[in-house]
Design a protein around this motif. Structure first.
Motif, PDB file in Angstrom:
ATOM      1  N   SER A  14       0.762  -1.304  -0.344  1.00 29.13           N
ATOM      2  CA  SER A  14      -0.471   0.179  -0.062  1.00 29.13           C
ATOM      3  C   SER A  14       1.125   0.830   0.225  1.00 29.13           C
ATOM      4  O   SER A  14       0.458   2.088  -0.564  1.00 29.13           O
ATOM      5  CB  SER A  14      -0.687  -0.188   1.594  1.00 29.13           C
ATOM      6  OG  SER A  14      -1.814   1.092   1.216  1.00 29.13           O
ATOM      7  N   THR A  18      -0.323   3.586  -3.339  1.00 25.87           N
ATOM      8  CA  THR A  18      -1.126   4.426  -2.718  1.00 25.87           C
ATOM      9  C   THR A  18      -0.723   5.848  -3.504  1.00 25.87           C
ATOM     10  O   THR A  18      -1.567   6.761  -3.833  1.00 25.87           O
ATOM     11  CB  THR A  18      -1.070   4.700  -1.554  1.00 25.87           C
ATOM     12  OG1 THR A  18      -2.160   3.229  -0.949  1.00 25.87           O
ATOM     13  CG2 THR A  18      -2.199   6.053  -0.707  1.00 25.87           C
ATOM     14  N   PRO A  19       0.458   6.630  -3.117  1.00 23.05           N
ATOM     15  CA  PRO A  19       1.081   8.357  -3.827  1.00 23.05           C
ATOM     16  C   PRO A  19       0.815   7.292  -5.012  1.00 23.05           C
ATOM     17  O   PRO A  19       0.940   8.234  -6.090  1.00 23.05           O
ATOM     18  CB  PRO A  19       2.706   7.432  -3.232  1.00 23.05           C
ATOM     19  CG  PRO A  19       2.850   6.348  -1.962  1.00 23.05           C
ATOM     20  CD  PRO A  19       1.510   5.732  -2.287  1.00 23.05           C
ATOM     21  N   VAL A  21      -1.222   5.769  -6.881  1.00 18.45           N
ATOM     22  CA  VAL A  21      -3.022   6.476  -7.057  1.00 18.45           C
ATOM     23  C   VAL A  21      -3.097   8.216  -7.131  1.00 18.45           C
ATOM     24  O   VAL A  21      -3.775   8.553  -8.351  1.00 18.45           O
ATOM     25  CB  VAL A  21      -3.939   5.485  -6.835  1.00 18.45           C
ATOM     26  CG1 VAL A  21      -4.934   6.305  -6.985  1.00 18.45           C
ATOM     27  CG2 VAL A  21      -3.185   3.914  -6.716  1.00 18.45           C
ATOM     28  N   ARG A  22      -2.113   8.553  -5.549  1.00 24.72           N
ATOM     29  CA  ARG A  22      -2.997   9.799  -5.780  1.00 24.72           C
ATOM     30  C   ARG A  22      -2.386  10.863  -6.539  1.00 24.72           C
ATOM     31  O   ARG A  22      -2.329  11.945  -6.645  1.00 24.72           O
ATOM     32  CB  ARG A  22      -1.952   9.627  -4.101  1.00 24.72           C
ATOM     33  CG  ARG A  22      -3.087   9.448  -3.203  1.00 24.72           C
ATOM     34  CD  ARG A  22      -2.927   9.549  -1.985  1.00 24.72           C
ATOM     35  NE  ARG A  22      -3.294   9.063  -0.855  1.00 24.72           N
ATOM     36  CZ  ARG A  22      -2.935   8.709   0.713  1.00 24.72           C
ATOM     37  NH1 ARG A  22      -2.373   9.746   1.292  1.00 24.72           N
ATOM     38  NH2 ARG A  22      -3.764   8.594   1.850  1.00 24.72           N
ATOM     39  N   GLU A  23      -0.920  10.746  -6.771  1.00 31.45           N
ATOM     40  CA  GLU A  23       0.254  11.854  -6.766  1.00 31.45           C
ATOM     41  C   GLU A  23      -0.261  11.860  -8.978  1.00 31.45           C
ATOM     42  O   GLU A  23       0.894  12.736  -9.429  1.00 31.45           O
ATOM     43  CB  GLU A  23       1.072  12.015  -6.208  1.00 31.45           C
ATOM     44  CG  GLU A  23       0.756  12.278  -5.208  1.00 31.45           C
ATOM     45  CD  GLU A  23       2.434  11.807  -4.343  1.00 31.45           C
ATOM     46  OE1 GLU A  23       2.623  11.767  -4.882  1.00 31.45           O
ATOM     47  OE2 GLU A  23       2.012  11.788  -3.087  1.00 31.45           O
ATOM     48  N   THR A  24      -0.361  10.403  -9.416  1.00 27.81           N
ATOM     49  CA  THR A  24       0.080  10.458 -10.751  1.00 27.81           C
ATOM     50  C   THR A  24      -0.909  10.141 -12.109  1.00 27.81           C
ATOM     51  O   THR A  24      -2.038   9.848 -11.380  1.00 27.81           O
ATOM     52  CB  THR A  24       1.687   9.850 -11.068  1.00 27.81           C
ATOM     53  OG1 THR A  24       1.253   7.919 -10.323  1.00 27.81           O
ATOM     54  CG2 THR A  24       2.581   9.658  -9.865  1.00 27.81           C
ATOM     55  N   THR A  30      -8.618   6.072  -9.750  1.00 30.56           N
ATOM     56  CA  THR A  30      -8.392   7.618  -8.703  1.00 30.56           C
ATOM     57  C   THR A  30      -9.028   6.883  -7.275  1.00 30.56           C
ATOM     58  O   THR A  30      -8.967   7.693  -6.184  1.00 30.56           O
ATOM     59  CB  THR A  30      -9.813   8.078  -9.254  1.00 30.56           C
ATOM     60  OG1 THR A  30     -10.744   7.588  -8.945  1.00 30.56           O
ATOM     61  CG2 THR A  30      -9.280   8.813 -10.277  1.00 30.56           C
ATOM     62  N   THR A  31      -8.458   5.782  -7.055  1.00 30.04           N
ATOM     63  CA  THR A  31      -9.584   5.083  -6.065  1.00 30.04           C
ATOM     64  C   THR A  31      -8.187   4.167  -5.515  1.00 30.04           C
ATOM     65  O   THR A  31      -7.928   3.278  -6.052  1.00 30.04           O
ATOM     66  CB  THR A  31     -10.940   3.939  -5.357  1.00 30.04           C
ATOM     67  OG1 THR A  31     -11.975   4.721  -6.442  1.00 30.04           O
ATOM     68  CG2 THR A  31     -11.464   3.753  -3.803  1.00 30.04           C
ATOM     69  N   GLU A  32      -7.731   4.407  -3.664  1.00 27.59           N
ATOM     70  CA  GLU A  32      -6.812   3.442  -3.346  1.00 27.59           C
ATOM     71  C   GLU A  32      -7.049   2.501  -2.886  1.00 27.59           C
ATOM     72  O   GLU A  32      -8.589   2.218  -2.525  1.00 27.59           O
ATOM     73  CB  GLU A  32      -6.125   4.420  -2.539  1.00 27.59           C
ATOM     74  CG  GLU A  32      -5.148   5.792  -2.871  1.00 27.59           C
ATOM     75  CD  GLU A  32      -5.456   6.813  -1.416  1.00 27.59           C
ATOM     76  OE1 GLU A  32      -5.280   6.372  -0.972  1.00 27.59           O
ATOM     77  OE2 GLU A  32      -5.323   7.809  -1.668  1.00 27.59           O
ATOM     78  N   LYS A 143      -8.435  11.050 -15.552  1.00 26.55           N
ATOM     79  CA  LYS A 143      -7.253  11.498 -14.410  1.00 26.55           C
ATOM     80  C   LYS A 143      -7.131  12.888 -13.923  1.00 26.55           C
ATOM     81  O   LYS A 143      -6.589  13.557 -14.881  1.00 26.55           O
ATOM     82  CB  LYS A 143      -6.732  10.306 -13.646  1.00 26.55           C
ATOM     83  CG  LYS A 143      -5.745  10.479 -12.545  1.00 26.55           C
ATOM     84  CD  LYS A 143      -5.080   9.438 -12.256  1.00 26.55           C
ATOM     85  CE  LYS A 143      -4.579   9.613 -10.283  1.00 26.55           C
ATOM     86  NZ  LYS A 143      -3.789   8.062 -10.702  1.00 26.55           N
TER      87      LYS A 143
END
Length: 157
Positions: A14, A18-19, A21-24, A30-32, A143
């Motif tokens: 994770s 997670t980063p 998904v969140r940042e790139t 778009t969902t972790e 996104k």
């Protein structure tokens, strides 16, 4: 060291996933994924490998079905992600080669990567690992309020 992923790896996995998904735009999701979802993926039948340094997982590569339907049963798609500190050391290449071998041993014939056209490093990595570009799909992902192109890259195992 390369080894199969385990449910206990979910927190480390994770922390890598997670980063991205969140940042790139490397991943169009778009969902972790929750740690429980990640742990469940490690219990699946498809190959899921990690690179472990010390007691920490710093990279992973996994296969999953390419498309629904039994006519595609010999084809897989893959995801490969590395923690920033693990990049540029040859770990990704060793993981993808180990994953390709595992997939071939499971009877798979081709492996595909669906790479964001914006992920220049991911495209270069796949080319260096023997994947060829077979198509570009314009504006199939969305996104951060933007339309994104997807590059399909494949390799016969």
């Amino acid at each position: 060291m390369i080894r199969p992923a385990r449910p206990a790896d979910a927190a480390d996995l994770s922390a890598i996933w997670t980063p991205v998904v969140r940042e790139t735009t490397h991943i169009f999701h778009t969902t972790e994924r929750t740690e429980a979802e990640i742990a469940a993926l490690t219990r699946g039948e498809d190959p899921f490998l990690v690179w472990e340094e010390g007691e920490r997982v710093v990279g992973f590569a996994r296969c999953f079905p390419f498309r629904a339907g039994n006519g595609y049963s010999h084809t897989v798609e893959h995801t490969i992600l590395l923690a920033p500190q693990a990049q540029g050391q040859g770990i990704g290449r060793r993981l993808i080669e180990a994953l390709a071998l595992e997939a071939a041993l499971c009877g798979k014939h081709t492996m595909w990567g669906a790479v964001s056209a914006e992920n220049v490093g991911g495209l270069a990595f796949h080319r260096a690992c023997g994947f060829r570009e077979y198509g570009r799909l314009p504006e199939v992902g969305r996104k951060f309020g933007r339309w994104l192109d997807l590059v399909l890259m494949g390799r016969v195992l």
